[in-house]
Scaffold this active site. Structure first.
Site, mmCIF file in Angstrom:
data_model
loop_
_atom_site.group_PDB
_atom_site.id
_atom_site.type_symbol
_atom_site.label_atom_id
_atom_site.label_comp_id
_atom_site.label_asym_id
_atom_site.label_seq_id
_atom_site.Cartn_x
_atom_site.Cartn_y
_atom_site.Cartn_z
ATOM 1 N N TYR A 59 -17.650 15.328 -15.892
ATOM 2 C CA TYR A 59 -17.831 13.778 -15.272
ATOM 3 C C TYR A 59 -19.002 13.456 -13.790
ATOM 4 C CZ TYR A 59 -17.566 9.059 -13.875
ATOM 5 O OH TYR A 59 -17.921 7.785 -13.485
ATOM 6 N N LYS A 91 -9.304 5.840 -18.846
ATOM 7 C CA LYS A 91 -9.190 5.779 -19.864
ATOM 8 C C LYS A 91 -8.330 5.905 -21.363
ATOM 9 C CE LYS A 91 -13.401 6.516 -18.592
ATOM 10 N NZ LYS A 91 -12.919 7.533 -16.983
ATOM 11 N N ASP A 101 -8.739 18.540 -14.157
ATOM 12 C CA ASP A 101 -8.588 17.122 -15.014
ATOM 13 C C ASP A 101 -8.018 16.828 -16.081
ATOM 14 O OD1 ASP A 101 -9.968 14.920 -15.915
ATOM 15 O OD2 ASP A 101 -11.758 14.561 -14.435
ATOM 16 N N ARG A 157 1.042 -1.216 -0.410
ATOM 17 C CA ARG A 157 -0.077 0.039 -0.493
ATOM 18 C C ARG A 157 0.693 0.984 0.122
ATOM 19 N NH1 ARG A 157 -1.999 2.010 4.610
ATOM 20 N NH2 ARG A 157 -2.028 0.055 5.422
#
Ligand code: PLP
Length: 384
Positions: free
Chosen positions: A107, A204, A179, A54
């Site tokens: 979005y 994407k 973004d 992690r």
């Protein structure tokens, strides 16, 4: 456009940054370190700093090194999804009572994060047309900490002048978040234009093959990078080793894919402008698009996303989506295969009734890299 760290061209950086040959075997691609923990040489004796996956994993490090170089930043942190990256950013930088300016087109999931999640923790937000710097300036209050921008925006393909907003943000002492999912760093590098933080849904164009969900934050300021990395570990929604490896692999072909996405999208957009049943085409590459000049100034190309409105309202738009055959009906975008969707009922259902509501007759295309002739023929048969 060259990478500011190495002096190499973008294509070279995309393939090589972070991809150092494995020191043990010479493997030219970083291995998938599918591992949770690392043997310590005595208590605290960490090899190359790895302690627990992690906190850090070599495959994720390879991706993060690559992402920082691609965006011309100094630090990148990779997450399990774009929304996990956004959530980490907001919880790192905001406290109850703080205010954020958000765009009037974004979005749906990003809007939902502000409207339904962080607002419950006392974070306030207001909506502005980010293509108008004066409107953004007027929305800033003494509690504003962030200006959030998507350019091109999802799904209306609006364009924001990043350098102009960076100036607005700097003079108000607030940070500018961009973004960059729709453009990718191949087409647009917000940090070089003055933005403070770049957000990606790597699901994407970065991944590019519709086979992975991931997200990232990239910054130029190393102190901010350290703060984000601290919270990445503290919150825990990290990108796993296999997902990191898939995105790293996808990025190697990002420049050639983006070129073809752009060529195909421009042909599709041009065809749609001439179709009698299409009432409006939204593509920043079209000279009549209101953001065309700004896009031409700050982007290397106009990207692969095209939206359009059809005669006959919502039912007609849904029918076009249902009738497409080469375009697959589905959410998401940025993969090699073309996708079609109805934002109002699908990706943007969560903005219904808000200032970000999208037109009911809108269809969104993620134009893939198939034969452009096949894509245009498919849309014609779906529209006719
Ligand atoms: N930002 C944009 C522009 C998006 O289109 C999306 C998802 O569609 C996200 C962020 C969220 O990313 P993810 O789906 O990887 O969580």
């Amino acid at each position: 456009m060259t990478d500011i760290h190495t002096g190499h061209g973008f294509e070279t950086v995309a393939i090589h940054a972070g991809n150092t040959a494995d020191p043990r075997t010479g493997a030219v691609v970083p291995p998938i370190y599918q591992v949770s923990t690392y043997k310590q040489d005595g208590v605290g004796g960490l090899r190359e700093g790895y302690e627990y996956s992690r906190s850090g994993n070599p495959t994720r490090t390879a991706l993060e090194t690559n992402l920082a170089a691609l965006e011309g930043g100094r630090r990148a942190v990779a997450f399990a999804s774009g929304l996990a990256a956004e959530d980490c950013l907001l919880r790192t930088l905001l406290a109850p009572g703080d205010h954020v300016v958000i765009p009037n087109d974004a979005y749906g999931g990003t809007f939902r994060l502000f409207a339904k999640v962080v607002s419950r923790w006392g974070v306030e937000w207001s909506v502005a047309d980010t293509s108008d710097p004066a409107a953004v300036r007027a929305s800033i209050t003494e509690r504003t900490r962030l200006i959030w921008v998507e350019t091109p925006s999802n799904p209306l393909l609006g364009i924001t002048d990043i350098a102009a907003l960076a100036e607005v943000a700097r003079s108000a002492g607030v940070r500018l978040v961009v973004d960059n999912t729709f453009a990718s760093p191949y087409l647009q590098q917000p940090l070089a234009l003055g933005a403070d933080i770049v957000v990606h849904s790597m699901t994407k164009y970065m991944g590019g093959h519709s086979d992975v969900v991931g997200g990232a934050l990239v910054v130029a300021d190393t102190a901010l990078g350290d703060e984000l990395a601290y919270h990445q570990n503290a919150m825990g929604a990290v990108a796993g080793p296999f997902d990191s490896w898939l995105v790293l692999r996808g990025i190697k072909t990002l420049p050639v894919r983006m070129d073809r996405h752009g060529e195909n999208a421009s042909r599709v957009a041009d065809m749609l402008t001439r179709h009698p049943r299409v009432t409006r085409v939204l593509y920043p590459g079209l000279p009549e698009h209101p953001g065309h000049e700004t896009a031409a100034k700050q982007m290397k190309g106009f990207g692969g996303m095209v939206s359009f409105q059809v005669e006959g309202g919502e039912e007609a738009a849904v029918r076009v989506c249902d009738r497409a055959r080469v375009f697959t009906l589905g959410e998401s975008l940025g993969g090699v295969e073309s996708l079609i969707e109805h934002p109002g009922r699908m990706t943007h259902a969560s903005v219904s009734g808000s200032a970000l509501e999208v037109p009911a007759d809108l269809v969104r295309l993620s134009v893939g890299i198939e034969s452009a002739d096949d894509l245009m023929a498919d849309l014609k048969q779906a529209l006719d």
